[in-house]
Design an enzyme around this catalytic site. Sequence first.
Site, PDB file in Angstrom:
ATOM      1  N   ARG A  11      11.744  36.709   5.608  1.00 20.88           N
ATOM      2  CA  ARG A  11      12.113  37.873   6.460  1.00 20.88           C
ATOM      3  C   ARG A  11      11.025  38.112   7.683  1.00 20.88           C
ATOM      4  O   ARG A  11      11.145  38.980   8.347  1.00 20.88           O
ATOM      5  CB  ARG A  11      12.699  39.080   6.044  1.00 20.88           C
ATOM      6  CG  ARG A  11      14.006  38.719   5.160  1.00 20.88           C
ATOM      7  CD  ARG A  11      15.190  38.365   6.151  1.00 20.88           C
ATOM      8  NE  ARG A  11      16.563  38.383   5.576  1.00 20.88           N
ATOM      9  CZ  ARG A  11      17.126  37.080   5.027  1.00 20.88           C
ATOM     10  NH1 ARG A  11      16.129  35.955   5.152  1.00 20.88           N
ATOM     11  NH2 ARG A  11      18.163  37.210   4.439  1.00 20.88           N
ATOM     12  N   LEU A  12      10.097  37.282   7.697  1.00 20.75           N
ATOM     13  CA  LEU A  12       9.006  37.700   8.728  1.00 20.75           C
ATOM     14  C   LEU A  12       9.196  36.891   9.654  1.00 20.75           C
ATOM     15  O   LEU A  12       8.413  35.729  10.247  1.00 20.75           O
ATOM     16  CB  LEU A  12       7.531  37.317   8.024  1.00 20.75           C
ATOM     17  CG  LEU A  12       7.251  37.985   6.720  1.00 20.75           C
ATOM     18  CD1 LEU A  12       5.609  37.411   6.135  1.00 20.75           C
ATOM     19  CD2 LEU A  12       6.784  39.525   7.120  1.00 20.75           C
TER      20      LEU A  12
END
Length: 216
Positions: free
Chosen positions: A195-196
């Site tokens: 999720r970066l």
Amino acid sequence: MLSKTDVAAIRTEYKMGQLSEGEVAADAIEQFQAWFDQALEKQVMEPNAMTLSTVSASGRPSSRIVLLKQVNESGFGFYTNYQSQKGQELADNPYAALLFFWPELQRQVRVSGRTMKMLPELSDAYFQSRPKASQIGAIVSPQSQEIVDRNVLDVPLAAMEERYKDVSSLPRPAHWGGYWLVPESIEFWQGRSGRLHDRLRYSKQGNNWKITRLAP
């Protein structure tokens, strides 16, 4: 029906690409066109489908899917009924936002800015390019208004099809036409693992664009 637990358990890992400042175009429209061309190459389903969000005079937002029909230095062009909910909201508040989501590429593009109606001749030209059935549909539908039943559409549709059966094209009705969304900000989002995600935002600075990175 999915339970709350089932929905919470849905996961998709994003690993298809990355986005860096050194790889993007200096011009936001040019960068959008590059991504759009890649969406076409990958045969993304309805690559020109975009969520259009508007805000009413009372401050209530609403969203719907519309189709991008033009993109150039003037902005992002789409067409609709000027008397529809979105048309009325844009008349009260010209600021709007667009969202493209291309899951096959794990990408999003967010666009925000001010809308303005296209010149009538541009709307005329696009209307004439539409299939005849779509032209008639634009004329008979009181878009966004409550109707009693389907006959409100089907009866005038049949009448117009008969009336204009020997005509190849109809004139554009005054209540239907195009808008430009003139972008002030365009954000390019590329899914990354954990999720970066990569997020690069272009902000209009005079005639140029400033590129900044946003935290995911």
